[in-house]
Design an enzyme around this catalytic site. Structure first.
Site, mmCIF file in Angstrom:
data_model
loop_
_atom_site.group_PDB
_atom_site.id
_atom_site.type_symbol
_atom_site.label_atom_id
_atom_site.label_comp_id
_atom_site.label_asym_id
_atom_site.label_seq_id
_atom_site.Cartn_x
_atom_site.Cartn_y
_atom_site.Cartn_z
ATOM 1 N N LYS A 189 0.829 -1.253 -0.055
ATOM 2 C CA LYS A 189 0.102 -0.162 -0.042
ATOM 3 C C LYS A 189 0.884 1.113 -0.121
ATOM 4 C CE LYS A 189 -4.066 -1.959 2.280
ATOM 5 N NZ LYS A 189 -4.968 -1.803 3.448
ATOM 6 N N ASP A 194 -10.182 2.236 2.808
ATOM 7 C CA ASP A 194 -10.220 1.686 4.088
ATOM 8 C C ASP A 194 -11.005 2.629 4.956
ATOM 9 O OD1 ASP A 194 -8.883 -0.672 3.299
ATOM 10 O OD2 ASP A 194 -7.255 0.224 3.832
#
Ligand code: ATR
Length: 282
Positions: free
Chosen positions: A67, A103
């Site tokens: 990420k 997220d």
């Protein structure tokens, strides 16, 4: 629309449920496309992302451990990804790589769905953990106006860094003082990996937790973690981690395939069954 393909990039990536989720939506909307896994080792992630525009993919999800690399590789990133310094969703804009982090959206969407109006009742939240997942949780809580967020982490310095970055409403706290903090908390979130199958248990006592406080565990294997079971037995409202996983997938699918999909009980049941859980849609 011509055939479109997206992928999830990780290492390892065999465990990822993202193909199951996105293929469910592709079939539901009769879209001519596919969604596959790309296992890319750390030494290859730089070149993989640098040539992504010519890979044939319309976009990708990015999971552990890539990420941060995806954040660095993107030509344009949305503010939420800049705040988290992590990208989990990529797409192409005129051949250039754009990225965001869904997220936070997933965390909040599932909380809103499970406990509507939670934000009006939450003055103090306690977050366990200070890693990547906790950063998304803390960002979301602050964004929705929670007045005070106490971050409790094994390595205190990581909680201090988070507090320094995200402002005065965040304060680091210690596991030793948890009983006292739980007395005042309206929301408790586990954003550590503790309690996950194969990891050590999350050993905390909920006896002190304020009456009516909600408990959210972002761990989803098992779906009903010991933390959630204990909270439920004590009469606290609970929020599981599977919904966050499902909701965080929504914005990517919409970007790549042009339709905003829904998180339904049918999808939830399919993924829960795949996770080997006895529990089905609620
Ligand atoms: P993620 O991106 O999923 O959040 P991470 O950045 O590795 O993963 O963070 C994992 C979190 O779980 C951290 O808060 C970690 O605590 P440390 O910062 O002290 O490492 C926490 N964690 C993992 N194993 C733990 C353990 N055995 N005891 C206490 N905390 C643990």
């Amino acid at each position: 629309m011509s055939f479109c393909r997206a992928c999830v990039i990780g290492h390892p990536v065999a465990h990822s449920r993202s193909p199951l989720i996105h293929r469910h939506w592709l079939a539901e909307h009769k879209i001519d496309g596919d969604y596959v896994r790309e296992d890319v080792p750390p030494e290859k992630i730089g070149s993989f992302l640098a040539s992504f525009a010519t890979s044939g993919y319309v976009g990708a999800n990015v999971t552990v451990p890539h990420k941060e690399a995806a954040f660095r590789a993107a030509d344009r990133t949305e503010p939420v990804a800049v705040a988290l310094k992590a990208v989990n969703t990529l797409w192409l804009e005129q051949g250039r790589l754009a990225g965001t982090n869904t997220d936070v959206y997933g965390f909040l969407a599932h909380l809103d769905e499970t406990l509507p109006g939670w934000d009006k009742r939450t003055g103090i939240a306690v977050v366990l953990g200070a890693g990547g997942a906790a950063r998304a949780v803390v960002y979301g809580l602050i964004d929705r106006g929670v007045g005070r967020v106490l971050v409790v982490n094994r390595t205190r310095s990581r909680a201090e860094t988070l507090a320094a970055e995200f402002g005065k409403r965040i304060a680091p706290a210690d596991f030793a003082d948890l009983p006292q903090h739980l007395k005042e908390a309206d929301l408790l979130v586990n954003a550590t990996s503790l309690g996950m199958t194969g990891q050590p248990p999350l050993d905390i006592d909920l006896a002190c937790l304020k009456t009516g406080a909600a408990v959210y565990d972002i761990v989803y294997v098992p779906l009903e973690t010991p933390l959630l079971a204990s909270a439920r037995a004590r009469g606290h409202p609970v929020v599981d981690g599977l919904g966050m996983l499902l909701h965080q997938a929504v914005p990517g699918f919409e970007r790549w395939f042009g339709i905003r999909p829904k998180v339904t009980t049918v999808l939830r049941s399919r993924v829960a069954a795949d996770l080997g859980s006895k529990e089905h849609a609620r």
